[in-house]
Design an enzyme around this catalytic site. Structure first.
Site, PDB file in Angstrom:
ATOM      1  N   HIS A 285       0.832  -1.203   0.000  1.00 42.37           N
ATOM      2  CA  HIS A 285       0.000   0.000   0.000  1.00 42.37           C
ATOM      3  C   HIS A 285       0.869   1.257   0.000  1.00 42.37           C
ATOM      4  O   HIS A 285       0.704   2.143  -0.863  1.00 42.37           O
ATOM      5  CB  HIS A 285      -0.904  -0.016   1.232  1.00 42.37           C
ATOM      6  CG  HIS A 285      -1.783   1.180   1.367  1.00 42.37           C
ATOM      7  ND1 HIS A 285      -3.129   1.146   1.092  1.00 42.37           N
ATOM      8  CD2 HIS A 285      -1.520   2.462   1.753  1.00 42.37           C
ATOM      9  CE1 HIS A 285      -3.652   2.346   1.291  1.00 42.37           C
ATOM     10  NE2 HIS A 285      -2.687   3.165   1.703  1.00 42.37           N
ATOM     11  N   GLU A 286       1.776   1.357   0.952  1.00 46.29           N
ATOM     12  CA  GLU A 286       2.609   2.552   1.043  1.00 46.29           C
ATOM     13  C   GLU A 286       3.545   2.674  -0.151  1.00 46.29           C
ATOM     14  O   GLU A 286       3.852   3.781  -0.610  1.00 46.29           O
ATOM     15  CB  GLU A 286       3.401   2.559   2.357  1.00 46.29           C
ATOM     16  CG  GLU A 286       2.549   2.592   3.608  1.00 46.29           C
ATOM     17  CD  GLU A 286       1.538   3.730   3.625  1.00 46.29           C
ATOM     18  OE1 GLU A 286       1.804   4.789   3.010  1.00 46.29           O
ATOM     19  OE2 GLU A 286       0.477   3.568   4.250  1.00 46.29           O
TER      20      GLU A 286
ATOM     21  N   HIS B 294       1.858   4.526  -2.875  1.00 44.52           N
ATOM     22  CA  HIS B 294       2.011   5.974  -2.701  1.00 44.52           C
ATOM     23  C   HIS B 294       3.404   6.406  -3.162  1.00 44.52           C
ATOM     24  O   HIS B 294       3.571   7.453  -3.809  1.00 44.52           O
ATOM     25  CB  HIS B 294       1.839   6.357  -1.234  1.00 44.52           C
ATOM     26  CG  HIS B 294       0.437   6.356  -0.747  1.00 44.52           C
ATOM     27  ND1 HIS B 294      -0.590   7.007  -1.398  1.00 44.52           N
ATOM     28  CD2 HIS B 294      -0.128   5.794   0.361  1.00 44.52           C
ATOM     29  CE1 HIS B 294      -1.718   6.849  -0.722  1.00 44.52           C
ATOM     30  NE2 HIS B 294      -1.468   6.119   0.346  1.00 44.52           N
TER      31      HIS B 294
ATOM     32  N   HIS C 140       3.695   6.844  -6.777  1.00 46.66           N
ATOM     33  CA  HIS C 140       3.024   8.070  -7.198  1.00 46.66           C
ATOM     34  C   HIS C 140       4.005   9.246  -7.145  1.00 46.66           C
ATOM     35  O   HIS C 140       3.950  10.157  -7.993  1.00 46.66           O
ATOM     36  CB  HIS C 140       1.820   8.331  -6.290  1.00 46.66           C
ATOM     37  CG  HIS C 140       0.718   9.100  -6.936  1.00 46.66           C
ATOM     38  ND1 HIS C 140      -0.488   9.332  -6.319  1.00 46.66           N
ATOM     39  CD2 HIS C 140       0.613   9.713  -8.145  1.00 46.66           C
ATOM     40  CE1 HIS C 140      -1.281  10.027  -7.113  1.00 46.66           C
ATOM     41  NE2 HIS C 140      -0.624  10.279  -8.223  1.00 46.66           N
TER      42      HIS C 140
END
Length: 707
Positions: free
Chosen positions: A499-500, A503, A506
């Site tokens: 999940h992280e 990010h 991104h």
């Protein structure tokens, strides 16, 4: 030299003589010579020289940088030329670079390597930063220049990024009080200044309360049943504290496994009550802070012409309205609540079959949940953890980024880190171009807040014709290694890593001219798409087969274990969905009030959570008093965004499933239309460009495979 005199001296601009460097027209005071925060960094890729920075450097550096920023803004206001996109909008976005660098460093470290002194500095400088922000956003002359450019936007030959920057700049001023007049402007200043202090204090209280509690066990019989990895972790914690036995804390890698594997109901009840009374009473009390934060947000919204704070926030989100968000949460709750109740009933029935009597209390649920899962799927974390050694998982996550986006991650030893546990990597693309510097920080410590997050010391932008690549940081609180075993992750920790890392991608893959609209600088309910979609690979056999090996034997994860992981993918999907919805509903409840709330905070929470209640309420407990996401972390009226993004991610990942989970075609489109574009366009337009259609809630419900 005092803070005030630094500012006053600096604002004298070039009135004094001498050869000290000038930044933005502001002469550097002699007292700051040698302060690394205001100097150029002669380091690889201009990374922070952490070892040279002392706590005493921060406040004077902030004062100077604030003065520089003020001078830069004054230069824009006093420009004798007519307002243009370049001399006003671009000049605004380029101003405050020094302040942004210092603040980016300080506040990132304050979350992951803080101290009492650092938290006091944060309390000291926050009012100054808020005052500066208000002085800029409420300046009528500056806003007049911005508005003059905005009013002629249709006549200007602006590209996509330029137009987005112009619109965001104008809206940013309007939404920060620029259209207010007279006493309303002063009230806005007062409210926003107090709010910035309270939200900071709320987070500090939550961290202090988390660190303050521990439960030490000295009777070996009370930990005998625990898996070795849990016992070893508790023993290591006790040793670190200088006590004998086994110590449980409220940090997730300690608290969660104990609640999952222990049958000691009295201890678990004590832990549960401690965890769910953080911020209630005592020196770290957040009850009044919640009331006042909610009231101040309401007052600000009212000043700006909105009925409630959620109306103000959501106008600038992908969802666009309070009605849409409340409808979205209600729709998901209606579709899954009955299944969530079935989940709880099934676990309760199973507990009764093992001799448990009566209703399950919240502190019982984790244990019987794990037992039921093991009975139904013959799987538990203890079976999976040996195949999830952190180092192996990290390499597997890097490998996935390589397969999808052609990235490589090379550890470097010539770039400083801020803590001995942090590591640093060069990230390059398939052409060898540097994409980012990546800092990883995996383990809990008292100087780090709970949870997991991605942030940046520096973002992407074009400066002097050259693209500045980002300094990205990923922070987690994973299971620590012990004297007997390396760090072995639970399956939840593995998905958290993915999940992280989403990010992180991104930020790593961002492109664009302006930092304020690049990378994760997107609407809050869109920012979780890149992270949520990455979690899907955690249960893909094709991916796990490539790397999941036992840390001791090197043997591949057995096919039957992978099959169990895949089969258990949607275990308790409805229950966990409703649990997440409860967080979003509590958030919306606080931010849709239309009158200041003066009643019982715990009663307010109970009423807000009632539509999602599937386990009994424990009197005197609450989650809101430590709910840092919405009261100090930027997710106010935005927590629904996690579920919103799950819908986007479910629909987006179905595209990968259709074309192949390592599809270069789909990954390329996702990279170009989502990851690289950041906030260059409205997120719905970006999503449709990637997927070809709007997302539908049904995609998430179908993915849950409810039965």
């Amino acid at each position: 030299m005092t803070a005030t005199s630094v500012i006053m001296s600096a604002l004298t601009l070039a009135a004094t003589s001498g050869d000290l460097p000038v930044n933005g027209g502001v002469r550097l005071p002699e007292s700051l010579v040698g302060n690394p925060l205001v100097e150029e960094w002669d380091t690889p890729y201009q990374t922070p020289p952490f070892s040279e920075i002392e706590l005493a450097h921060y406040e004077p550096a902030f004062d100077y940088a604030i003065a520089v920023n003020r001078a830069e803004v004054e230069a824009i206001i006093n420009n004798p030329e007519a307002p243009t996109f370049e001399n006003t909008i671009v000049a605004m976005t380029e101003s405050g670079e020094l302040l942004g660098r210092i603040a980016g460093l300080f506040f990132v470290l304050n979350n992951c390597s803080t101290s009492d002194e650092m938290q006091q500095i944060a309390m000291n400088i926050t009012p100054k930063l808020t005052e500066l922000e208000n002085d800029i956003s409420l300046n009528p002359e500056l806003f007049a220049r911005v508005k003059a450019v905005y009013d002629q936007r249709k006549k200007l030959k602006l590209d996509e990024q330029d137009m987005q920057l112009l619109e965001d700049t104008y809206k940013g001023f309007a939404r920060s009080g620029a259209l207010l007049e007279g006493r309303d402007k002063e009230l806005y200043r007062e409210y926003s200044s107090e709010l910035s202090q309270l939200t900071l204090k709320f987070g500090q209280n939550a961290q202090t309360a988390t660190n303050a509690f521990s439960y030490n066990i000295t009777d070996p019989a009370k930990v005998e049943e625990l898996p070795a990895f849990v016992k070893d972790g508790l023993a290591a914690e006790a040793e670190a504290r200088g006590v004998k036995g086994w110590t449980v804390t409220l940090h997730a890698p300690s608290y969660s496994p104990f609640m999952t594997y222990s049958t000691q109901r009295d201890i678990k009840e004590a832990l549960y009550r401690a965890y769910n009374t953080r911020g209630i009473g005592g020196e770290s009390d957040n009850v009044e802070n919640i009331r006042r934060i909610a009231e101040l947000r309401l007052k600000i919204a009212n000043l700006l012409g909105y009925k409630c704070y959620a109306d103000y926030v959501l106008e600038d989100r992908m969802a666009e309205s309070t009605k849409t968000v409340n409808g979205f949460l209600a729709e998901l709750n209606k579709a899954t609540l009955s299944y969530a109740k079935k989940d709880v009933a099934a676990i309760t029935e199973y507990a009764h079959s093992l001799g448990f009597e009566g209703e399950l209390a919240p502190w019982d649920f984790g244990y019987y949940n794990e037992k039921y899962k093991e009975a139904k799927y013959a799987i538990n974390d203890e079976q999976i953890k040996p195949y999830l050694q952190l180092e192996n998982v990290k390499n597997a996550v890097f490998m996935l980024a390589g397969k999808l986006y052609g990235l490589t991650f090379t550890p470097v030893d010539n770039i400083e880190t801020y803590h001995p546990e942090a590591t640093v990597y060069e990230v390059r693309d398939d052409k060898g171009e540097l994409m980012a510097i990546l800092y990883l920080d995996f383990f809990p410590r008292e100087s780090k807040r709970q949870g997991a997050w991605m942030t940046e010391f520096r973002g992407v932008k074009v400066k002097d014709g050259k693209e500045q690549r980002p300094l990205v940081q990923l922070v987690m609180n994973f299971t620590k290694p012990t004297a007997n075993t390396p760090s072995l992750l639970t399956f939840d920790e593995f998905t958290t890593f993915l999940h992280e890392f989403g990010h992180g991608l991104h930020g790593i893959l961002a492109r664009g001219k302006y930092e304020s609209i690049n990378g994760t600088a997107v609407k809050r309910d869109f920012v979780e798409l890149p992270s949520q979609i990455m979690e899907n690979w955690a249960t893909e056999k094709e991916y796990l087969d490539l790397w999941a090996k036992h840390y001791q034997t090197g043997e591949a994860m057995p096919a039957e274990l992978i099959e169990k992981i895949v089969a258990a993918k949607n275990y308790l999907a409805a229950y966990y969905n409703v649990r997440q919805l409860s967080f979003g509903m509590l958030d919306m409840a606080w931010h849709t009030i239309t009158e200041p709330y003066t009643g019982d905070v715990l009663a307010f929470e109970g009423k807000a959570l009632q539509p999602t209640q599937v386990l009994p309420i424990v009197d005197g407990t609450a989650m809101g008093t430590a709910f840092t996401h919405i009261f100090s972390g930027g997710y106010a009226a935005g927590y629904y965004g996690y579920k919103w993004a799950e819908v986007l991610a479910a629909d987006a990942f179905s595209y990968f499933k259709q074309k192949g989970i390592f599809s270069q075609e789909v990954a390329g489109k996702f990279r170009h239309e989502v990851l690289e574009k950041g906030g260059h366009k409205h997120p719905m337009e970006l999503y449709k460009n990637f997927r070809g259609h709007k997302p539908k809630t049904k995609a998430l419900i179908d993915q849950m495979n409810l039965k």
